[in-house]
Design an enzyme around this catalytic site. Structure first.
Site, short mmCIF file in Angstrom:
data_model
loop_
_atom_site.label_atom_id
_atom_site.label_comp_id
_atom_site.label_asym_id
_atom_site.label_seq_id
_atom_site.Cartn_x
_atom_site.Cartn_y
_atom_site.Cartn_z
N TYR A 1 -4.06 7.99 8.02
CA TYR A 1 -4.14 7.32 9.31
C TYR A 1 -3.44 8.11 10.40
CZ TYR A 1 -5.74 2.94 7.10
OH TYR A 1 -6.46 1.98 6.42
N LYS B 1 -9.06 7.89 2.21
CA LYS B 1 -9.67 6.79 2.94
C LYS B 1 -9.44 7.04 4.42
CE LYS B 1 -8.72 1.78 3.45
NZ LYS B 1 -7.94 1.24 4.57
#
Lengths: 300, 300, 300, 300, 300
Positions: A166, A200
């Site tokens: 992230y 991810k």
């Protein structure tokens, strides 16, 4: 379009390969794709995320939903794993999320502290662990150091390591924000360089061009962007995150482009369980229809 | 006839349950029964065991046979696991055999030294470990001590522990031999008392009554004997070993009586691979037909 | 005739593969075969082994001989490694022999104690370690336990583990002796089952049939015997030992049959250096001519 | 002009000497010079560095380029090493880069956190490790402390330690910038004083005289400057970095002056792979022609 | 005649070389030879060894004797080192003897247990440590294992390791006894193979030919024998032990032959201090006259 990497070309140790193989071929569609159910929002955002569908506040409801929906695994924190996984142990892969934080303080120097270890994951029979790495923050030094200990332990135990990569922090904000193609592209590569087995990422937004580095101010389609993101991750398998709840058609289109780009699959939470039970399953069925079109052969 | 124990009644930790569940329900017939392929004879008896079918000397042949035959797992030593499992990692459960010995010196004080650890099993993605415990030998003190370290490590890692419970030594010989009902009955109980999750025994021979303790000199049918053996093991799942190659019909009858008694399954090696490839698969198909008649429901 | 195993099919970790690749392709003939110079006889038999060629008592002479002869490595104990390897460090692979013993007491319960660790080998820049395992002795329990610690350390450091697999002890003597086909065949398999990456065996003597188990009383040619020995070792690379000095033609014939059987190479000591310098190099040249006929491709 | 240091005069332990010898004499031109391919830009600058030649975003392409180009080694981070090195393990020396960072936040207090350990390098069969040390930053205390742990571990394992010695931070900017002769000269000496076996520096720019300390305001030719830099590094071997892509003739002139100064070699990344495959190899061939003129004898 | 090894050809780490250099060039004759005073007989034989010269029972007397006699060091156990060395600390090198035993039980399975560590030696400012290794005994496994821990610690601390290499046990007795050329020759080599920096042996007796292996039944002069012993020790410096008190001329002749053979020096205890103070010094002066004829240059 990028070709999806068969497991045996990924440089995985036998233990990592065994566990990923079981996740990808003994669960879900069994065709080498995956759809995971993340359920750490109670920690990350607080229980207000369950107001939309109060049943979803019960971890047992979510575990059963994952089983009924044919998911390839569920990602939860240690507390819920200890209290809820035993009942379904072995029926569904457990991805033990090792770190997490609340969203109460600001994200300016975000760092997600460890709550559990790879040894906990082994003990619980988990098939993978998850780690949130914030890319670009002022806390990166501490984050990278913490991540190293997890990577080493995962390597020692043959446990697949899924990185929630992230982009965060003021420098990211100053360079176009966390969803820009630049930020997502870079985050995918960082996870790969640092040793993620699976990464991810959020779906990239190439249209967000304000303030991004000049290489990214060109015109890119979203397909071109997700293609590049998958390529940047190279032998690190890539999962596309759903993020906050959005329109179904937009989500399905993201899923289609991701799979076309060579992603291994999806990790969709709020878009799944922030609606009632049967609607959740119908939406998952639509996602599975997409995944069914992108099989990988069991041996590469 | 003894009812088979569902996993959730066995007092298993989540990790042990997860792994056993995957072995029993994601592999083989997927009905809670199991048939395992043991392949440690190259160490235990030497490579002459492969003269009957030279192809079987190649561990890769055996792994492929286990896959084609729909086995629930293969039990091998660390050396073969390192060199051969990676190619099929995750396609078939690995049971890492932790100890073993040659048959060169006499068995009078048999003790099987450790070659590998539960940590090796975790690292390789194994779903269980195997330990040979010699019941009744003069080396029992050292054996029990060594076993304790394995049990503790298996407990810490949530790794199912399968015990090869073998009566051995001069005292056993003096009391009727290693295949007597007395010896097998006692061995099954010892494994259960010491902490086995699964126990592997030879089929008991109640007709071998010479020199056995008086309680065992009565008339018992083989069905009665195997019933008692399964009952002695209680919540320790029981596997019946094939032993040396024998007539097919006798082996199938052993299998039928064992399953009727509530055994979880079979662990047959030489009876499977000491014949040519297609004959092996035909014999396994016959065994699977028997197992198909004894399903356990996934949740108890 | 057995096909030689390319490295990439051997289940080696990257570190073990890297080091074996350098040994096999950056040294010697560079064609995937190997000839090693063992030089632990000063410990194993005492310095009298050097009376035949006093110059050979000087480890520096031996190191230079290994360089001039184009060997793939030299196997020495820690003391000589510390004192002599630095001068040629990197010019020739070092195989650090980790255990060894004198021949002063009897071999009845032979066990070769550790003098050095895999960490020593790493520190010295060695490319492999060597361990003598006595198969079939009454000390096998202690030997296997000691070996396990070495195997684990070698696995952790990615260091290739070469096992000197030597049948020994009274049970072996009672079953045909240490050079019988039975004994050598079994020893090769034991090394493979226990985790050797490379195994060194004596050439088998199928004509020694007195007292061997019945499977070995049939007529086998020496070619058939060495074929079976290589097959028993499967993905463990096999080296044939020279043993005591013998006639050159007999040694060359051993070498030819071994390479035809799929052995990776030879490990000849006394047959090389128990003659004068130039005669040593001429004999090695003859061995190299044989090896040159059995190349393996660099990638399998 | 400075004479190049033969390895045996560098005070190296046997393990460090063995590994450096293999890098310098078993690879590349095999004449004691070296050209390395650094490939950590995906982490340090992000994947946009690959836009100029998209094929270069694939680590496998880079590994093959390094092999085809006859490089002496490739420097990559742990994630790429795990996933890509196994395929070519042993065919090309691996330099495991132990630390690294993104360029997202500012460099004012740059510190490059550790992602991997010397033990990882040993396990993967690497021949050296790399560490980025920022000279002159406000984070130097933490950097020196972190470096000490790496130096100690490298010493214990006999692993050559290559230091990327980079002047950085506001004080450097205030004294003439990171490429000044002053800054590069000082950085080379710092690496040598703190225990580097090899140091990588940028080519010094003596013509950048604004704000540098008075000793450096004199007229120096670039040859004089690089001579002094090599001398400052003394027994620490010196590599000259290519930096960002520049004109070929300028780069070749840098290379000529560096080798004439006694540098051991070059470490050129973007100048090599930010062009198409054949152009990369042609440029490398030009560099090799230069290195061929500066052999060191194998023994000093 | 064998040339004496200069320190810089011995493969010593800097710490070992520094300490040995101080022993050999800052003490005694300062010419690279050495004469040591061993004083562990109070433990090894009991205080009856002091009846011949009661003053010698006082460790302080011995320390002063060593100083007056110009010895290169004194070898004592930990207890005496703690209580007596402080007074003369730095004036004379301390060799801390790490193991020792009484002569009360039989020597059949002799093993000398550790009383102190290399860390004790560092703490006390010692310049070397001593270890008694019994070669050929049934306890060799335990002895070699214990020795390994000492060797590793000495390596880590850069402490020279002097091995008292003593043939012992029934197998030695059966093969000609502990003073035979065979036994001493083998013992010197074992110390070298296992990692001694310096080895202390008894003077060999080639005339003791009864029962020795056939290689040793030839006619050897004592000069030839000691030449071979020094050669067997190669880069391990060799000290000749005085043993029990004998005639002065015989001892001086031993010393002459030893030095001519390339020994580094002598370690004479009872022959020195089992006479009165002035006679001791006169005898030492005679030994020094011999050593003065065999200088080694400080740099090789």
């Amino acid at each position: 379009m990028v070709e999806r990497m068969p497991l045996e070309r990924c440089g995985l140790s036998p233990g990592k390969k065994a566990r990923l193989h079981r996740i990808l071929f003994d669960n879900g569609l069994g065709n080498g794709t995956a759809i995971f159910l993340p359920y750490d929002q109670g920690l990350e955002h607080g229980p207000r995320d369950f107001f939309a569908n109060p049943a979803a506040g019960d971890p047992r409801y979510i575990l059963r939903l994952a089983l009924e929906g044919g998911f390839n695994g569920i990602a939860i924190q240690i507390g819920l794993a200890e209290k809820f996984y035993w009942e379904y142990a072995g029926e569904l892969p457990l991805i033990l999320k090792l770190n997490g934080k609340t969203d109460i303080p600001s994200d300016a120097a975000a760092l997600s502290p460890l709550h559990a270890t790879v040894a906990d994951a082994v003990r619980l029979g988990a098939e993978a662990v998850g780690y949130t790495l914030y890319v670009g923050t002022p806390s990166a030094k501490a984050d990278f150091a913490q991540f190293r200990t997890v990577r080493e332990e995962a390597q020692r135990f043959g446990m697949p390591l899924i990185v929630w990569a992230y982009p965060r922090g003021e420098a990211i904000e100053a360079k176009g924000g966390k969803d820009s193609f630049y930020a997502v592209h870079y985050a995918a590569r960082v996870a790969s360089e640092l040793g993620a087995d699976v990464v991810k990422v959020n779906f990239p937004h190439p249209e967000k061009r304000a303030a991004v580095p000049s290489d990214y101010t060109r015109e890119f389609s979203s397909q071109q962007a997700i293609d590049e993101v998958v390529r940047a991750a190279n032998r690190t398998l890539l999962l596309v995150s759903g993020g906050g709840k959005a329109g179904d058609e937009a989500m399905l289109e993201k899923a289609r482009e991701s799979m076309a780009a060579g992603a291994t699959g999806l990790i969709f939470g709020r878009n799944v369980w922030q609606r009632d039970h049967d609607a959740s399953l119908r939406f998952v069925a639509d996602l599975r229809d997409i995944l069914a079109k992108y099989p990988t052969t069991e041996r590469g």
